[in-house]
Design an enzyme around this catalytic site. Structure first.
Site, PDB file in Angstrom:
ATOM      1  N   ASP A  46      -9.792  -2.312  -8.421  1.00 54.45           N
ATOM      2  CA  ASP A  46      -9.210  -3.371  -7.594  1.00 54.45           C
ATOM      3  C   ASP A  46      -9.152  -4.694  -8.343  1.00 54.45           C
ATOM      4  OD1 ASP A  46      -8.079  -4.413  -5.319  1.00 54.45           O
ATOM      5  OD2 ASP A  46      -9.972  -4.678  -4.245  1.00 54.45           O
TER       6      ASP A  46
ATOM      7  N   ASN B  83      -1.443   1.657   0.730  1.00 56.83           N
ATOM      8  CA  ASN B  83      -0.681   0.860  -0.241  1.00 56.83           C
ATOM      9  C   ASN B  83       0.832   1.028  -0.113  1.00 56.83           C
ATOM     10  OD1 ASN B  83      -3.195   1.256  -2.870  1.00 56.83           O
ATOM     11  ND2 ASN B  83      -2.900  -0.463  -1.481  1.00 56.83           N
TER      12      ASN B  83
HETATM   13  C1  IPE Z   1      -7.908   0.016  -2.577  1.00 55.58           C
HETATM   14  O1  IPE Z   1      -7.561  -1.273  -2.949  1.00 55.58           O
HETATM   15  C2  IPE Z   1      -6.922   0.980  -3.123  1.00 55.58           C
HETATM   16  C3  IPE Z   1      -6.874   1.088  -4.582  1.00 55.58           C
HETATM   17  C4  IPE Z   1      -7.655   0.476  -5.427  1.00 55.58           C
HETATM   18  C5  IPE Z   1      -5.878   1.991  -5.083  1.00 55.58           C
HETATM   19  P1  IPE Z   1      -6.769  -2.229  -1.957  1.00 55.58           P
HETATM   20  O2  IPE Z   1      -6.618  -3.538  -2.643  1.00 55.58           O
HETATM   21  O3  IPE Z   1      -5.541  -1.584  -1.471  1.00 55.58           O
HETATM   22  O4  IPE Z   1      -7.798  -2.347  -0.733  1.00 55.58           O
HETATM   23  P2  IPE Z   1      -7.937  -3.407   0.429  1.00 55.58           P
HETATM   24  O5  IPE Z   1      -6.649  -3.419   1.171  1.00 55.58           O
HETATM   25  O6  IPE Z   1      -8.215  -4.718  -0.201  1.00 55.58           O
HETATM   26  O7  IPE Z   1      -9.077  -2.926   1.236  1.00 55.58           O
HETATM   27  C1  IPE Z   2      -5.591  -2.649  -7.304  1.00 57.66           C
HETATM   28  O1  IPE Z   2      -5.295  -4.002  -7.426  1.00 57.66           O
HETATM   29  C2  IPE Z   2      -4.396  -1.762  -7.585  1.00 57.66           C
HETATM   30  C3  IPE Z   2      -3.846  -1.115  -6.381  1.00 57.66           C
HETATM   31  C4  IPE Z   2      -4.321  -1.221  -5.164  1.00 57.66           C
HETATM   32  C5  IPE Z   2      -2.678  -0.293  -6.576  1.00 57.66           C
HETATM   33  P1  IPE Z   2      -4.625  -4.813  -6.268  1.00 57.66           P
HETATM   34  O2  IPE Z   2      -3.157  -4.696  -6.390  1.00 57.66           O
HETATM   35  O3  IPE Z   2      -5.184  -4.417  -4.945  1.00 57.66           O
HETATM   36  O4  IPE Z   2      -5.075  -6.299  -6.629  1.00 57.66           O
HETATM   37  P2  IPE Z   2      -5.584  -7.407  -5.632  1.00 57.66           P
HETATM   38  O5  IPE Z   2      -6.711  -6.817  -4.840  1.00 57.66           O
HETATM   39  O6  IPE Z   2      -4.452  -7.791  -4.771  1.00 57.66           O
HETATM   40  O7  IPE Z   2      -6.049  -8.514  -6.524  1.00 57.66           O
HETATM   41 MG    MG Z   3      -6.775  -5.034  -3.874  1.00 48.39          MG
END
Ligand code: IPE
Ligand code: IPE
Ligand code: MG
Length: 244
Positions: free
Chosen positions: A19, A67
């Protein structure tokens, strides 16, 4: 390797919620997708580091069922990045004797990513050193719902008796049926939540949260996490004295 690990205490199954890509990019004044592109290097380093110390299964949360609700442009970029990375990383998976697998609602991935995934899974099927398990369009609650449905079907068809349903039955009907429980769960970016990841499988996992954003996660960050894991005492409900 920069660390001396207790080789008897390497987690069998490590799972990572990768993340913070979006925030990493924003901090640099760039678009979120720039963060995703730079997250690929962190994936590569982590796979190598895990294989080097003898982790047997590495599950990476790459895309959640939730996502799909992100802006279409971001989803499209993530999907092309997935297909391109699979193509690009295939050789190093082979070289490192790593077997690719995937869990999630794989049918919902675009054809190109699906085909690329199938191909690499097939070609690496006999590799033995480590299993790299990608969670794609993955949601733990959907996984559990699907398990309940297939178990119910077996009961209705008299293939299974209700009184014979046990924890193993549930396990065997999850996407992860052939994998051991998660020993160690890492989440980067400072968020301290599970986000619908492996709810059943992490029942007794050790949890590790780091503020490091995913694109900044290097081999040493992985080793630091493992060092912390090795300091934990996994008691499984027993007393400390019973463990020693
Ligand atoms: C969880 O991260 C999913 C992945 C890392 C693929 P998100 O960024 O989507 O999670 P939330 O929405 O902050 O909980
Ligand atoms: C994790 O990084 C990757 C996926 C969930 C695909 P994020 O895209 O959630 O990055 P933040 O949490 O918005 O910084
Ligand atoms: Mg995230």
């Amino acid at each position: 390797m920069n660390n001396n690990f207790d080789t008897q205490k390497i987690p069998n199954h490590v799972a990572i919620i990768m993340d913070g890509n979006g925030r990493w990019a924003k901090q640099k004044g760039r678009l979120r997708v720039f963060g995703h592109k730079n997250g690929v290097q962190a994936v590569r380093e982590t796979i190598e580091a895990a294989a080097e110390i003898g982790v047997k299964v590495l599950t990476l949360y790459a895309f959640s069922s939730e996502n799909w609700s992100r802006p279409k442009k971001e989803v499209d970029t993530l999907m092309s990045l997935l297909a391109a990375s699979l193509k690009k990383e295939f050789k190093s998976l082979q070289k490192n004797d790593i077997q690719l697998r995937a869990i999630g609602d794989l049918q919902s991935l675009p054809n190109k990513a699906q085909n690329q995934l199938k191909e690499v899974i097939k070609k690496t099927a006999s590799n033995n050193r480590m299993i790299l398990n990608l969670a794609l369009s993955y949601g733990s609650r959907t996984e559990i719902v699907n398990a309940v449905k297939s178990i119910s079907k077996k009961v209705v068809n008299n293939e299974l008796k209700i009184e014979n349903i046990d924890k193993k039955t549930i396990n065997n009907h999850l996407y992860t049926f052939s994998l051991p429980d998660v020993d160690f769960l890492i989440r980067t970016s400072g968020e301290q939540r599970i986000s619908n990841f492996l709810l059943w499988q992490i029942a007794y996992a050790e949890l590790y949260f780091t503020k490091t954003l995913w694109p900044d996660f290097k081999k040493q960050n992985f080793y630091d996490a493992i060092s912390e894991y090795q300091k934990r005492e996994r008691r499984y409900g027993k007393t400390s004295e019973q463990i020693k």
